[in-house]
Design an enzyme around this catalytic site. Sequence first.
Site, short mmCIF file in Angstrom:
data_model
loop_
_atom_site.label_atom_id
_atom_site.label_comp_id
_atom_site.label_asym_id
_atom_site.label_seq_id
_atom_site.Cartn_x
_atom_site.Cartn_y
_atom_site.Cartn_z
CG ASP A 173 -2.05 0.98 1.13
OD1 ASP A 173 -1.76 2.19 1.04
OD2 ASP A 173 -3.21 0.55 1.17
CD GLN A 207 -15.01 -0.74 -2.68
OE1 GLN A 207 -16.15 -1.00 -2.30
NE2 GLN A 207 -14.43 -1.38 -3.68
CB VAL A 232 -9.56 1.64 -5.31
CG1 VAL A 232 -9.38 1.06 -6.70
CG2 VAL A 232 -8.51 2.71 -5.03
CG HIS A 272 -8.56 -3.32 -2.47
ND1 HIS A 272 -9.59 -2.59 -3.03
CD2 HIS A 272 -8.07 -2.55 -1.47
CE1 HIS A 272 -9.72 -1.43 -2.40
NE2 HIS A 272 -8.82 -1.40 -1.43
CB ILE A 273 -8.05 -8.74 0.93
CG1 ILE A 273 -9.26 -9.46 0.31
CG2 ILE A 273 -7.91 -9.07 2.41
CD1 ILE A 273 -9.11 -10.97 0.26
CG HIS A 274 -6.78 -2.89 3.04
ND1 HIS A 274 -5.99 -1.78 2.79
CD2 HIS A 274 -7.96 -2.67 2.42
CE1 HIS A 274 -6.68 -0.93 2.06
NE2 HIS A 274 -7.88 -1.44 1.82
#
Length: 106
Positions: free
Chosen positions: A32, A94, A96, A100-102
């Site tokens: 990130d 959210q 973007v 996606h998974i952080h």
Amino acid sequence: MTLEKSIFSKIIDRELPADIIYEDEKCIVIRDINPKARIHLLIIPKKQIATLFDLSPEDKDLMGHMMLLLPQLAESQGLDGFQTRIHTGESGGQEVFHIHIHLLGK
């Protein structure tokens, strides 16, 4: 409905630079650019799906693949524990609109 190409799709297509940690036929993992922890990775499917609300039954193998990848990534980063986050929708934080998974770890 055709989605506008997300920043993540542009990274996947190598139109934008990123610190790529891992990649396979189903997903890409990057650091990130605005980390919230010492280790902050984003696990991004190559298939652009806007939100969790947009998943279909055909996406279960993709999502399972990403979930099974999380502990492997954590171990590769020297973590013995970690947090995961999936923001869904604007009111869910959210930013973007490409699932996606952080993965976050100390």
